[in-house]
Design a protein around this motif. Structure first.
Motif, PDB file in Angstrom:
ATOM      1  N   LEU A 249       0.922  -0.785  -0.051  1.00  0.00           N
ATOM      2  CA  LEU A 249       0.102   0.062   0.057  1.00  0.00           C
ATOM      3  C   LEU A 249       0.957   1.330   0.445  1.00  0.00           C
ATOM      4  O   LEU A 249       1.623   1.452   0.764  1.00  0.00           O
ATOM      5  CB  LEU A 249      -1.030  -0.424   1.170  1.00  0.00           C
ATOM      6  N   PRO A 250       0.243   2.032  -0.979  1.00  0.00           N
ATOM      7  CA  PRO A 250       1.097   3.234  -0.909  1.00  0.00           C
ATOM      8  C   PRO A 250       0.833   4.643   0.735  1.00  0.00           C
ATOM      9  O   PRO A 250      -0.424   4.842   0.793  1.00  0.00           O
ATOM     10  CB  PRO A 250       0.891   4.019  -1.968  1.00  0.00           C
ATOM     11  N   GLY A 251       1.617   3.624   1.514  1.00  0.00           N
ATOM     12  CA  GLY A 251       1.560   4.619   2.955  1.00  0.00           C
ATOM     13  C   GLY A 251       1.541   6.612   3.059  1.00  0.00           C
ATOM     14  O   GLY A 251       2.333   6.951   2.107  1.00  0.00           O
ATOM     15  N   VAL A 252       0.639   6.775   3.508  1.00  0.00           N
ATOM     16  CA  VAL A 252       0.487   8.230   3.666  1.00  0.00           C
ATOM     17  C   VAL A 252       1.469   8.491   4.549  1.00  0.00           C
ATOM     18  O   VAL A 252       1.790   9.440   4.129  1.00  0.00           O
ATOM     19  CB  VAL A 252      -0.909   8.842   4.235  1.00  0.00           C
ATOM     20  N   THR A 253       1.825   8.575   5.638  1.00  0.00           N
ATOM     21  CA  THR A 253       2.484   8.777   6.789  1.00  0.00           C
ATOM     22  C   THR A 253       4.104   8.997   5.521  1.00  0.00           C
ATOM     23  O   THR A 253       4.638   9.473   6.182  1.00  0.00           O
ATOM     24  CB  THR A 253       3.065   7.750   7.640  1.00  0.00           C
TER      25      THR A 253
END
Length: 281
Positions: free
Chosen positions: A206-210
């Motif tokens: 998943l392309p992590g927001v953090t």
């Protein structure tokens, strides 16, 4: 007497006990939908735009969309207020499903279902942010394009987390089918290696927001967060390892499969400062 929780169900602000979703909703039937989990602090939700962009991208990839002109900031503020969560730390969850739609494949939705709810959130203790969490490598590997989306098809990740708990760990590390490191069950991974900062390059992660926010903050400081393919053996020898997501922020890994891993407290402090500065923008 404890106040009853309130949620948004489409355009209705309802007590949780009165909220109803059809048994024919495709989110219930097939996990046909997506979600975002956000952290709110004193009524403010940092990085909302980044979360909504990821949600929008996933919905469009599966042939439906976010409601047009939706007043996201106002609705989140209202749900926090309605649940008495304008002070302190809260977790906010946004769920979007295709709703009721007949047919095979990915039918065009006529009435998607949108749910927003909030609850109080107790982050890890200050001691945990120093000592870190034990992490276990989940033995079941996976490679799937669905991993790039925060889908309601979440059973694999729940099984991975349960495996970790059964091993006495707090998080599971997931591998791609080629054996390379992908991500945590509910977290992204940040690695300090060879005096540089790395996050795994993985087809199913998943392309992590953090992680994206952290990369942006590091760039302001003239540093890079590189994406590189990593083997578990490389991660075990890293100078520092951290789990990252919107609720916990950044948290050290203390051990991997029971073996202690190196700590890098000065780098950790710098990374935390980066996140704090971005959240205040």
């Amino acid at each position: 007497m404890q106040k009853q929780a309130v949620i948004w169900l489409n355009d209705d602000l309802l007590p949780l006990s009165q909220a109803r979703v059809s048994v024919e909703d495709r989110g219930f039937l097939y996990g046909d939908g997506f979600f975002e989990t956000l952290r709110a602090e004193d009524g403010r939700v940092p990085f909302l735009d980044e979360h909504l962009e990821r949600l929008k991208t996933s919905a469009q990839a599966f042939r439906f969309s976010l409601p047009a002109g939706y007043p996201w900031k106002e609705r989140l503020r209202e749900i926090l207020a309605a649940n008495g969560l304008l002070e302190g730390i809260a977790a906010v969850k946004i769920l979007l499903t295709r709703g009721e739609a007949g047919g095979l494949g990915l039918p065009t939705p006529t009435s998607p279902t949108l749910v927003i709810y909030a609850r109080s959130y107790l982050p890890p203790s200050s001691e945990e942010y120093v000592s870190g969490w034990p992490v276990a490598i989940f033995p079941e590997t996976r490679t799937t394009f669905l991993g790039r989306h925060k889908s309601l098809n979440y059973l694999f990740y729940l099984a991975a987390r349960q495996y970790a708990l059964d091993q006495g760990a707090r998080e599971a590390l997931i591998l791609e089918t080629d054996g390379s490191v992908s991500e945590g069950a509910a977290t992204s991974l940040v690695v300090c290696m060879n005096e540089g900062l790395i996050t795994p390059a993985a087809a199913s992660a998943l392309p992590g927001v953090t992680v994206a926010v952290l990369a942006r903050a590091l760039k302001r400081r003239g540093k890079n967060l590189e994406q590189t393919r990593l083997e578990p053996s490389q991660v075990e020898k890293a100078a520092g390892l951290w789990l990252a997501n919107s609720l916990i922020g950044l948290l050290p890994i203390a051990s991997l499969n029971g073996k202690p891993v190196a700590q890098a407290p000065e780098t950790f402090q710098m990374l935390q400062e980066c996140l704090i500065q971005e959240a205040s923008r």
